[in-house]
Design a protein around this motif. Structure first.
Motif, PDB file in Angstrom:
ATOM      1  N   SER A  50       0.014  60.358  -9.841  1.00 41.16           N
ATOM      2  CA  SER A  50      -0.496  59.041  -9.431  1.00 41.16           C
ATOM      3  C   SER A  50       0.046  58.616  -8.069  1.00 41.16           C
ATOM      4  O   SER A  50      -0.555  57.794  -7.383  1.00 41.16           O
ATOM      5  CB  SER A  50      -0.144  57.991 -10.488  1.00 41.16           C
ATOM      6  N   PHE A  51       1.191  59.190  -7.669  1.00 40.74           N
ATOM      7  CA  PHE A  51       1.751  58.884  -6.354  1.00 40.74           C
ATOM      8  C   PHE A  51       1.049  59.668  -5.238  1.00 40.74           C
ATOM      9  O   PHE A  51       1.190  59.330  -4.060  1.00 40.74           O
ATOM     10  CB  PHE A  51       3.256  59.212  -6.318  1.00 40.74           C
ATOM     11  N   ILE A  52       0.325  60.736  -5.624  1.00 39.67           N
ATOM     12  CA  ILE A  52      -0.317  61.593  -4.624  1.00 39.67           C
ATOM     13  C   ILE A  52      -1.835  61.456  -4.686  1.00 39.67           C
ATOM     14  O   ILE A  52      -2.480  61.080  -3.708  1.00 39.67           O
ATOM     15  CB  ILE A  52       0.084  63.076  -4.839  1.00 39.67           C
ATOM     16  N   TYR A  53      -2.377  61.770  -5.846  1.00 42.79           N
ATOM     17  CA  TYR A  53      -3.831  61.753  -6.014  1.00 42.79           C
ATOM     18  C   TYR A  53      -4.154  61.473  -7.471  1.00 42.79           C
ATOM     19  O   TYR A  53      -3.471  61.960  -8.375  1.00 42.79           O
ATOM     20  CB  TYR A  53      -4.434  63.102  -5.572  1.00 42.79           C
ATOM     21  N   GLU A  54      -5.209  60.725  -7.709  1.00 44.16           N
ATOM     22  CA  GLU A  54      -5.564  60.318  -9.067  1.00 44.16           C
ATOM     23  C   GLU A  54      -6.390  61.408  -9.742  1.00 44.16           C
ATOM     24  O   GLU A  54      -7.577  61.599  -9.428  1.00 44.16           O
ATOM     25  CB  GLU A  54      -6.371  59.007  -9.014  1.00 44.16           C
ATOM     26  N   ILE A  55      -5.768  62.159 -10.659  1.00 41.42           N
ATOM     27  CA  ILE A  55      -6.486  63.225 -11.390  1.00 41.42           C
ATOM     28  C   ILE A  55      -6.244  63.081 -12.893  1.00 41.42           C
ATOM     29  O   ILE A  55      -6.155  64.073 -13.619  1.00 41.42           O
ATOM     30  CB  ILE A  55      -6.054  64.628 -10.898  1.00 41.42           C
ATOM     31  N   ASP A  56      -6.136  61.844 -13.363  1.00 37.22           N
ATOM     32  CA  ASP A  56      -5.864  61.600 -14.782  1.00 37.22           C
ATOM     33  C   ASP A  56      -6.917  62.236 -15.681  1.00 37.22           C
ATOM     34  O   ASP A  56      -6.596  62.823 -16.721  1.00 37.22           O
ATOM     35  CB  ASP A  56      -5.801  60.095 -15.057  1.00 37.22           C
ATOM     36  N   ALA A  57      -8.201  62.111 -15.291  1.00 37.48           N
ATOM     37  CA  ALA A  57      -9.282  62.631 -16.132  1.00 37.48           C
ATOM     38  C   ALA A  57      -9.190  64.152 -16.262  1.00 37.48           C
ATOM     39  O   ALA A  57      -9.330  64.704 -17.360  1.00 37.48           O
ATOM     40  CB  ALA A  57     -10.630  62.229 -15.544  1.00 37.48           C
ATOM     41  N   TRP A  58      -8.937  64.847 -15.151  1.00 35.56           N
ATOM     42  CA  TRP A  58      -8.843  66.307 -15.192  1.00 35.56           C
ATOM     43  C   TRP A  58      -7.657  66.767 -16.032  1.00 35.56           C
ATOM     44  O   TRP A  58      -7.770  67.729 -16.802  1.00 35.56           O
ATOM     45  CB  TRP A  58      -8.727  66.855 -13.769  1.00 35.56           C
ATOM     46  N   LEU A  59      -6.528  66.083 -15.884  1.00 33.49           N
ATOM     47  CA  LEU A  59      -5.355  66.447 -16.684  1.00 33.49           C
ATOM     48  C   LEU A  59      -5.612  66.202 -18.166  1.00 33.49           C
ATOM     49  O   LEU A  59      -5.169  66.978 -19.019  1.00 33.49           O
ATOM     50  CB  LEU A  59      -4.141  65.647 -16.218  1.00 33.49           C
ATOM     51  N   GLY A  60      -6.338  65.114 -18.478  1.00 30.78           N
ATOM     52  CA  GLY A  60      -6.683  64.844 -19.872  1.00 30.78           C
ATOM     53  C   GLY A  60      -7.581  65.922 -20.455  1.00 30.78           C
ATOM     54  O   GLY A  60      -7.411  66.347 -21.603  1.00 30.78           O
ATOM     55  N   ILE A  61      -8.552  66.394 -19.656  1.00 29.69           N
ATOM     56  CA  ILE A  61      -9.445  67.471 -20.101  1.00 29.69           C
ATOM     57  C   ILE A  61      -8.659  68.763 -20.330  1.00 29.69           C
ATOM     58  O   ILE A  61      -8.854  69.462 -21.336  1.00 29.69           O
ATOM     59  CB  ILE A  61     -10.570  67.690 -19.071  1.00 29.69           C
ATOM     60  N   LEU A  62      -7.764  69.088 -19.400  1.00 32.10           N
ATOM     61  CA  LEU A  62      -6.944  70.291 -19.542  1.00 32.10           C
ATOM     62  C   LEU A  62      -6.056  70.224 -20.782  1.00 32.10           C
ATOM     63  O   LEU A  62      -5.875  71.224 -21.489  1.00 32.10           O
ATOM     64  CB  LEU A  62      -6.073  70.490 -18.292  1.00 32.10           C
ATOM     65  N   CYS A  63      -5.520  69.021 -21.067  1.00 29.08           N
ATOM     66  CA  CYS A  63      -4.693  68.839 -22.265  1.00 29.08           C
ATOM     67  C   CYS A  63      -5.513  69.071 -23.524  1.00 29.08           C
ATOM     68  O   CYS A  63      -5.058  69.736 -24.469  1.00 29.08           O
ATOM     69  CB  CYS A  63      -4.083  67.439 -22.271  1.00 29.08           C
TER      70      CYS A  63
END
Length: 373
Positions: A307-320
């Protein structure tokens, strides 16, 4: 070997058993002189801590990277190099629910603070409604009509003149008749615990008295009677719905100790041909949920870091999600040894059965939260 002197006596101070060498063969206590110095006490505590830490990280690696292997080895008897499954689950679940529930509460508080801040800013910047209303000028005929309508009001102590003056002021201010006074008493309206079995009674005593006055065939049934009584008791809280939700969330960790044994029972039925004992399925259940909780925690940590660099919450959630599905498949194949397609079919059935059991557990928790709140 301990740096403290061994006792000359051979009886264990803890259980009384004969100690032939360094440790008691019955209880495992070290047969050392009890008068130890502070340095030894501290070093002993640190050694115990790092021993646990070594076992913990020695358990986490196989648990996450080799699905099903840890369970297989534990059931086979290789247990000294890993933490007990229940201890492991308890430790991970405590951290998991502290992070998840604590983060939710923090998010709610942040949103509430933002709402209060925005409300305060709006109050400062937006003009009051009465300030924006255009003042109306009354004609001489309208003023005379007001005076004529109030001519029968006695003018003792200037009462009539005061009423006429106030009426003219309200008529010229542009305020609607149904707005009433500009001063409001009380703050935000209390949000009640909504339900279909609403009652006008404000106390349990009043409700019981009204029920007693009715004929037996017109009284509320047992379930409705109990539900209404609990609802009346809930209304004493400032925000009953929030109180109920808070208690419900706090009971979810306890629900897991009902869910895991039920899931192990499902595994026992699904893999009945494998002729494994129930406790083996239970160990797999604890290891599986520990791995899922750890993967979610790791994802949340990565989401916070990125979140300090780039917003990729959705991608990380999919990978999880993909990792969890792969982990379940791989762990089932490793531990139970079924073929690829049999494992896939059983995964679908386990998913369906797990959702049913999860729903039952949620209903139980809702009922417990409602009863014990």
């Amino acid at each position: 070997m301990s740096s403290v002197k061994l006792r000359k006596e051979k009886d264990c101070l803890n259980c009384g058993h004969i100690v032939e060498e360094h440790f008691c063969p019955k209880c495992g206590q070290e047969n050392i002189v009890t008068k130890e110095d502070a340095f030894h006490m501290v070093t002993h505590a640190i050694a115990d801590y790092f021993h646990f830490e070594h076992k913990f990280f020695g358990t986490i690696g196989p648990l996450l990277l080799k699905p099903g292997r840890l369970t297989k080895e534990y059931v086979a008897g290789k247990r000294m190099s890993s933490i007990h499954p229940i201890r492991l689950y308890i430790f991970i679940s405590i951290v998991f629910f502290l992070v998840v529930l604590g983060g939710k509460k923090f998010g709610e508080n942040s949103e509430a603070n933002e709402d209060r801040k925005s409300t305060a800013d709006t109050t400062k910047t937006v003009p009051k409604p009465q300030d924006t209303l255009a003042k109306k000028k009354l004609t001489a005929e309208e003023i005379s009509e007001i005076k004529e309508s109030l001519r029968y009001v006695p003018n003792a102590n200037g009462l009539r003149d005061s009423i006429i003056k106030k009426t003219i002021e309200e008529a010229t201010s542009g305020k609607k008749e149904n707005e009433g006074a500009s001063i409001r008493f009380g703050g935000k309206k209390k949000k009640g615990f909504s339900n279909k079995w609403a009652t006008k009674d404000t106390s349990v005593v009043q409700y019981e008295r009204n029920q007693a006055s009715l004929a037996k065939d017109k009284r509320d049934g047992f379930i409705k009677h109990y539900f209404i009584k609990r609802t009346i008791e809930l209304e004493k809280y400032e925000n009953p719905e929030e109180k109920f939700l808070e208690d419900f969330l706090h009971n979810i960790p306890k629900m897991m100790f009902l869910l895991l044994p039920m899931f192990a029972l499902i595994l026992k039925l699904v893999y009945i041909s494998k002729k494994r004992y129930y406790y083996e399925h239970l160990i797999y259940s604890f290891h599986l949920h520990s791995a899922i909780f750890l993967s979610i925690l790791a994802t949340m940590l990565l989401q916070w870091l990125f979140s300090f660099i780039y917003e990729i919450d959705a991608w990380l959630g999919i990978l999880c999600g993909i990792y969890i599905i792969w982990y379940i498949y791989r762990s089932l194949r490793t531990f139970y040894g079924s073929t690829r397609w049999i494992t896939v079919l059983k995964m679908f059935f386990l998913s369906f059965a797990y959702n049913i059991v999860l729903t039952i557990c949620f209903l139980v928790v809702i009922a417990v939260s409602f009863v014990t709140i």
